[in-house]
Design a protein around this motif. Structure first.
Motif, PDB file in Angstrom:
ATOM      1  N   LYS A  10       0.590  -1.161   0.306  1.00  0.00           N
ATOM      2  CA  LYS A  10      -0.074   0.041  -0.141  1.00  0.00           C
ATOM      3  C   LYS A  10       0.696   1.235   0.089  1.00  0.00           C
ATOM      4  O   LYS A  10       1.097   1.089   0.290  1.00  0.00           O
ATOM      5  CB  LYS A  10      -1.103   0.017   1.410  1.00  0.00           C
ATOM      6  N   GLY A  11       0.770   2.252  -0.704  1.00  0.00           N
ATOM      7  CA  GLY A  11       1.287   3.831  -1.053  1.00  0.00           C
ATOM      8  C   GLY A  11       2.504   3.379  -1.559  1.00  0.00           C
ATOM      9  O   GLY A  11       3.237   3.977  -2.608  1.00  0.00           O
ATOM     10  N   HIS A  12       2.763   2.111  -2.499  1.00  0.00           N
ATOM     11  CA  HIS A  12       3.880   1.693  -3.732  1.00  0.00           C
ATOM     12  C   HIS A  12       3.196   2.054  -4.649  1.00  0.00           C
ATOM     13  O   HIS A  12       1.933   1.801  -5.185  1.00  0.00           O
ATOM     14  CB  HIS A  12       4.559   0.667  -3.025  1.00  0.00           C
ATOM     15  N   PRO A  65       1.556  -0.264  -7.342  1.00  0.00           N
ATOM     16  CA  PRO A  65       1.804  -1.378  -7.504  1.00  0.00           C
ATOM     17  C   PRO A  65       2.039  -1.971  -9.001  1.00  0.00           C
ATOM     18  O   PRO A  65       2.372  -3.392  -9.435  1.00  0.00           O
ATOM     19  CB  PRO A  65      -0.032  -1.154  -7.779  1.00  0.00           C
ATOM     20  N   GLY A  66       2.783  -1.068 -10.125  1.00  0.00           N
ATOM     21  CA  GLY A  66       3.553  -1.679 -11.182  1.00  0.00           C
ATOM     22  C   GLY A  66       4.693  -1.591 -10.868  1.00  0.00           C
ATOM     23  O   GLY A  66       5.448  -1.995 -11.548  1.00  0.00           O
ATOM     24  N   ARG A  67       4.748  -1.082  -9.909  1.00  0.00           N
ATOM     25  CA  ARG A  67       6.474  -0.899  -9.464  1.00  0.00           C
ATOM     26  C   ARG A  67       7.387  -2.454  -9.135  1.00  0.00           C
ATOM     27  O   ARG A  67       6.575  -3.705  -8.826  1.00  0.00           O
ATOM     28  CB  ARG A  67       7.124  -0.493  -8.079  1.00  0.00           C
ATOM     29  N   ILE A  68       8.819  -3.080  -9.814  1.00  0.00           N
ATOM     30  CA  ILE A  68       9.041  -4.448  -9.341  1.00  0.00           C
ATOM     31  C   ILE A  68       9.216  -4.591  -8.116  1.00  0.00           C
ATOM     32  O   ILE A  68      10.265  -3.772  -7.352  1.00  0.00           O
ATOM     33  CB  ILE A  68      10.529  -4.682 -10.373  1.00  0.00           C
ATOM     34  N   ALA A  69       9.076  -5.829  -7.308  1.00  0.00           N
ATOM     35  CA  ALA A  69       9.308  -5.380  -5.908  1.00  0.00           C
ATOM     36  C   ALA A  69      10.180  -6.973  -6.095  1.00  0.00           C
ATOM     37  O   ALA A  69      11.085  -6.766  -5.564  1.00  0.00           O
ATOM     38  CB  ALA A  69       8.118  -6.413  -5.115  1.00  0.00           C
ATOM     39  N   PHE A  70      10.015  -8.289  -6.994  1.00  0.00           N
ATOM     40  CA  PHE A  70      11.674  -9.290  -7.030  1.00  0.00           C
ATOM     41  C   PHE A  70      11.522  -9.885  -8.360  1.00  0.00           C
ATOM     42  O   PHE A  70      10.850  -9.318  -9.508  1.00  0.00           O
ATOM     43  CB  PHE A  70      10.600  -9.923  -6.560  1.00  0.00           C
ATOM     44  N   GLU A  71      12.969  -9.798  -8.602  1.00  0.00           N
ATOM     45  CA  GLU A  71      13.236 -10.088  -9.653  1.00  0.00           C
ATOM     46  C   GLU A  71      13.653 -11.753  -8.763  1.00  0.00           C
ATOM     47  O   GLU A  71      14.730 -11.755  -8.769  1.00  0.00           O
ATOM     48  CB  GLU A  71      14.214 -10.361 -10.418  1.00  0.00           C
ATOM     49  N   HIS A  72      13.563 -12.509 -10.136  1.00  0.00           N
ATOM     50  CA  HIS A  72      14.299 -13.905  -9.342  1.00  0.00           C
ATOM     51  C   HIS A  72      14.154 -15.264 -11.160  1.00  0.00           C
ATOM     52  O   HIS A  72      12.959 -15.518 -11.758  1.00  0.00           O
ATOM     53  CB  HIS A  72      13.535 -14.528  -8.532  1.00  0.00           C
ATOM     54  N   ASP A  73      14.947 -15.654 -11.075  1.00  0.00           N
ATOM     55  CA  ASP A  73      15.315 -16.668 -12.296  1.00  0.00           C
ATOM     56  C   ASP A  73      14.834 -16.076 -13.355  1.00  0.00           C
ATOM     57  O   ASP A  73      13.794 -17.212 -14.778  1.00  0.00           O
ATOM     58  CB  ASP A  73      14.291 -18.002 -12.174  1.00  0.00           C
ATOM     59  N   GLY A  74      14.908 -14.364 -13.798  1.00  0.00           N
ATOM     60  CA  GLY A  74      14.478 -14.453 -15.227  1.00  0.00           C
ATOM     61  C   GLY A  74      12.379 -13.939 -15.233  1.00  0.00           C
ATOM     62  O   GLY A  74      12.558 -13.531 -16.210  1.00  0.00           O
ATOM     63  N   TYR A  75      12.179 -13.990 -14.131  1.00  0.00           N
ATOM     64  CA  TYR A  75      11.005 -13.381 -13.715  1.00  0.00           C
ATOM     65  C   TYR A  75      10.498 -12.139 -13.400  1.00  0.00           C
ATOM     66  O   TYR A  75      11.596 -12.140 -12.214  1.00  0.00           O
ATOM     67  CB  TYR A  75       9.383 -14.441 -12.606  1.00  0.00           C
ATOM     68  N   LYS A  76       9.963 -11.190 -13.334  1.00  0.00           N
ATOM     69  CA  LYS A  76       9.313 -10.047 -12.684  1.00  0.00           C
ATOM     70  C   LYS A  76       8.322 -10.186 -12.521  1.00  0.00           C
ATOM     71  O   LYS A  76       7.016 -10.324 -12.581  1.00  0.00           O
ATOM     72  CB  LYS A  76       9.800  -8.600 -13.308  1.00  0.00           C
ATOM     73  N   ILE A  77       8.166  -9.558 -10.382  1.00  0.00           N
ATOM     74  CA  ILE A  77       6.582  -9.854  -9.952  1.00  0.00           C
ATOM     75  C   ILE A  77       6.647  -8.747  -9.557  1.00  0.00           C
ATOM     76  O   ILE A  77       7.762  -7.925  -8.488  1.00  0.00           O
ATOM     77  CB  ILE A  77       6.972 -11.045  -8.749  1.00  0.00           C
ATOM     78  N   THR A  78       5.606  -7.840  -9.631  1.00  0.00           N
ATOM     79  CA  THR A  78       5.279  -6.349  -9.635  1.00  0.00           C
ATOM     80  C   THR A  78       4.600  -6.538  -7.652  1.00  0.00           C
ATOM     81  O   THR A  78       4.537  -7.674  -7.845  1.00  0.00           O
ATOM     82  CB  THR A  78       4.299  -5.473 -10.253  1.00  0.00           C
ATOM     83  N   GLN A  87      15.195   3.631   0.199  1.00  0.00           N
ATOM     84  CA  GLN A  87      14.182   4.368  -0.730  1.00  0.00           C
ATOM     85  C   GLN A  87      14.066   3.338  -1.369  1.00  0.00           C
ATOM     86  O   GLN A  87      14.576   2.484  -1.855  1.00  0.00           O
ATOM     87  CB  GLN A  87      15.134   5.385  -1.471  1.00  0.00           C
ATOM     88  N   ASP A  88      12.670   3.573  -2.232  1.00  0.00           N
ATOM     89  CA  ASP A  88      12.548   2.980  -3.014  1.00  0.00           C
ATOM     90  C   ASP A  88      13.194   2.327  -4.528  1.00  0.00           C
ATOM     91  O   ASP A  88      13.114   1.801  -5.433  1.00  0.00           O
ATOM     92  CB  ASP A  88      10.934   3.671  -3.617  1.00  0.00           C
ATOM     93  N   THR A  89      13.934   3.826  -4.564  1.00  0.00           N
ATOM     94  CA  THR A  89      15.513   3.665  -5.990  1.00  0.00           C
ATOM     95  C   THR A  89      15.756   2.155  -5.673  1.00  0.00           C
ATOM     96  O   THR A  89      17.227   1.715  -6.206  1.00  0.00           O
ATOM     97  CB  THR A  89      15.351   4.224  -6.598  1.00  0.00           C
ATOM     98  N   ASP A  90      16.085   1.639  -4.245  1.00  0.00           N
ATOM     99  CA  ASP A  90      17.332   0.869  -3.914  1.00  0.00           C
ATOM    100  C   ASP A  90      17.043  -0.581  -4.073  1.00  0.00           C
ATOM    101  O   ASP A  90      15.794  -0.639  -4.640  1.00  0.00           O
ATOM    102  CB  ASP A  90      17.655   0.772  -2.635  1.00  0.00           C
ATOM    103  N   ILE A  91      18.239  -1.032  -4.339  1.00  0.00           N
ATOM    104  CA  ILE A  91      17.772  -1.870  -5.471  1.00  0.00           C
ATOM    105  C   ILE A  91      18.856  -4.096  -4.463  1.00  0.00           C
ATOM    106  O   ILE A  91      20.219  -3.475  -4.467  1.00  0.00           O
ATOM    107  CB  ILE A  91      18.547  -3.243  -6.825  1.00  0.00           C
ATOM    108  N   ILE A 124       9.180  -2.622   2.416  1.00  0.00           N
ATOM    109  CA  ILE A 124       8.733  -1.721   3.754  1.00  0.00           C
ATOM    110  C   ILE A 124       8.924  -0.146   2.639  1.00  0.00           C
ATOM    111  O   ILE A 124       8.108   0.632   2.841  1.00  0.00           O
ATOM    112  CB  ILE A 124       9.279  -1.658   5.092  1.00  0.00           C
ATOM    113  N   VAL A 125      10.065  -0.387   2.080  1.00  0.00           N
ATOM    114  CA  VAL A 125      10.416   0.982   1.520  1.00  0.00           C
ATOM    115  C   VAL A 125      10.363   1.042  -0.324  1.00  0.00           C
ATOM    116  O   VAL A 125      10.032   1.798  -0.762  1.00  0.00           O
ATOM    117  CB  VAL A 125      11.918   1.787   1.994  1.00  0.00           C
ATOM    118  N   GLY A 126       9.540   0.107  -0.227  1.00  0.00           N
ATOM    119  CA  GLY A 126       8.927  -0.046  -1.971  1.00  0.00           C
ATOM    120  C   GLY A 126      10.313  -0.180  -3.085  1.00  0.00           C
ATOM    121  O   GLY A 126      10.289   0.272  -3.973  1.00  0.00           O
ATOM    122  N   GLY A 127      11.422  -0.554  -2.411  1.00  0.00           N
ATOM    123  CA  GLY A 127      12.736  -1.529  -3.028  1.00  0.00           C
ATOM    124  C   GLY A 127      12.286  -2.701  -4.231  1.00  0.00           C
ATOM    125  O   GLY A 127      11.832  -3.358  -3.877  1.00  0.00           O
TER     126      GLY A 127
END
Length: 496
Positions: free
Chosen positions: A10-12, A14-27, A195-199, A220-223
């Motif tokens: 909530k507050g992030h 929704p289209g931002r990438i949360a996880f990248e794993h084994d070639g897949y991206k999960i918003t 920050q939300d720009t961190d990876i 929590i920060v939306g990274g």
């Protein structure tokens, strides 16, 4: 605080990438939907608030979604390293009063009838397959309640239990309060300025408290979190860091030791792209290693943390960069943490005097499962040695890293660091061993760097020790190793 992790999306965007794993991206939107589906399924099979649920899943993304779904239900989560032995696995299941076991290991699923679960809590075993889920009911004792349920001071925010062997090898269930864990995570967010720009590039096992802390901080920060599928812990990791535009990376001291030695051999600079900081993920690290890291990567900060699983897990941190002149220490305690140094008599010692580190923390564990509930005002004995100098906590090593030879104290890390810096040594670890007549002594296990024969290297090290250490400090045996590697939980293993 507990709601932070339940409602992280909530507050992030929704289209931002949360996880990248084994070639897949999960918003974040995908993640929220996947977790909601898992919550519904878990509740359908009977999992309720405060039920004890053991989680042993080899797929990292599945593991995280299930962990967060169980957190939403407010179950008591028991993460288990999927690489531990079957005997240790079932021991944890019984000792933790597990009600539900969720695993993708078919061996555990098939072995359930081989183990004696008399007077136990286990209700169901859930096997997560590629295309289907199988559930097996277990004949549990309906009258048996968990140790946690028997305690009078349990909290609505819930718990999770991490089993750690520590240095003794005896498995201990560390009961962490979810609220305290998230409180500790917020301190990390603050001092690293996440920050939300961190990876984040994650290569640590997700059953490890430090790894869970890092993952939760970025959610929590939306990274963005990249779950690595490469099981390598050397300079090749730097290519992933650059290519994937990683901004922070955490690893155990072994990685940094290996990295420095490899970079010395290559004699070339390595580009780490957008990386903001490296972080020590636990354990004593040689100050020389930190100095070499910040010199070679002048735009990168290095955070040296001190913590324990029992502390949720951070206790203090120190920040180093290219302008740092003193690379010792793990800094001042975090807010809500007090640290003291005690001598052998149990009394507080003066500054610059080595003793056992004890701490009092608002984030301290509830206690060890089935053993004790700690008083929140008491100081916890860390088992680590250190001293305080100018308000800076300096780690010396574990209590069991000291030997007393004819009444004289010998410090393992001092000897280990000195041998490590020799130009013909690639890596070294000291272990305590015992002679039937002469008692305890240190054995140095050494990985050579150059092509000299083993006897020549051993002679060189013996000569160095003779010149630089007191006679009672010198390793009494030197063994040449092919490799010093890591176990599944990132602890050092010797390979002769």
């Amino acid at each position: 605080m507990n709601s932070d992790i339940l409602n992280f999306w909530k507050g992030h965007d929704p289209g931002r990438i949360a996880f990248e794993h084994d070639g897949y991206k999960i918003t974040y939107n995908n993640l929220a939907g996947n977790i909601a589906k898992r919550v519904t399924y878990f509740q359908q099979i009977g999992i309720r608030e405060f039920d004890h649920v053991a989680l042993s899943i080899s797929d990292q993304m599945d593991y995280i979604e299930m962990f967060l779904a169980l957190w939403c239900i407010n179950a008591t989560i028991i993460p288990i390293d999927f690489q531990i032995s079957p005997s240790n696995f079932w021991k944890i299941i019984k000792e933790s009063d597990t009600h539900y076991l969720i695993t993708n290991n078919i061996k555990y699923f098939n072995e359930i009838k081989r183990y004696d679960f008399q007077n136990h809590n286990l209700k169901k075993v859930v096997l997560i397959g590629e295309n289907k889920i199988e559930v097996t009911d277990v004949n549990f004792d309906e009258n048996k309640i968990s140790w946690l349920a028997e305690q009078k001071n349990t909290e609505n925010s819930g718990f999770f239990i991490l089993f750690t062997s520590g240095t003794s090898g005896d498995s201990k269930g560390v009961v962490l309060k979810k609220e305290s864990f998230i409180n500790n995570v917020h301190k990390v967010i603050s001092y690293t300025e996440l920050q939300d720009t961190d990876i984040l590039l994650m290569t640590l096992p997700l059953s490890y408290s430090f790894a869970l802390s890092q993952v939760c901080a970025h959610l929590i920060v939306g990274g963005k979190i990249i779950l690595s599928v490469n099981n390598v812990y050397n300079s090749l990791t730097l290519f992933d860091i650059k290519e994937k535009k990683v901004t922070n990376y955490s690893a155990t001291p072994y990685f940094y030791e290996t990295l420095v030695k490899e970079l010395e051999a290559k004699k070339e600079a390595m580009d780490v792209g957008n990386l903001r900081f490296f972080m020590n993920a636990g354990g004593y690290i040689n100050p020389t290693i930190i100095e070499e890291i910040v010199k070679r990567f002048s735009s990168v900060t290095f955070y040296n943390n001190y913590g324990q699983t029992e502390a949720c897990p951070r206790i203090s941190y120190n920040r180093f960069d290219i302008n740092t002149t003193d690379f010792k220490g793990v800094g001042k305690p975090l807010a809500g943490v007090e640290v003291k140094i005690l001598g052998d008599d149990g009394m507080e010692v003066e500054n610059n005097t080595i003793g056992e580190i004890v701490y009092k923390s608002e984030d301290l564990m509830l206690g060890y499962y089935k053993k004790n509930v700690l008083d929140s005002d008491q100081y916890f004995l860390s088992g680590d040695l250190g001293y305080i100098s100018n308000s800076n906590l300096v780690i010396v090593g574990r209590k069991d890293s000291i030997l007393k030879i004819n009444g004289r104290k010998v410090y393992k890390n001092y000897i280990e660091n000195s041998i490590f810096e020799l130009p013909y040594v690639s890596n070294v670890k000291l272990k305590k061993e015992r002679h039937s007549i002469y008692g305890e002594y240190f054995c140095a296990y050494v990985v050579p760097k150059d092509s000299d024969d083993n006897h020549t290297i051993i002679d060189k090290i013996y000569e160095f020790c003779k010149k630089n250490f007191n006679s009672y400090e010198r390793p009494k045996k030197i063994v040449i190793c092919k490799e010093i590697g890591l176990s599944s939980n990132k602890k050092v293993q010797l390979r002769l």
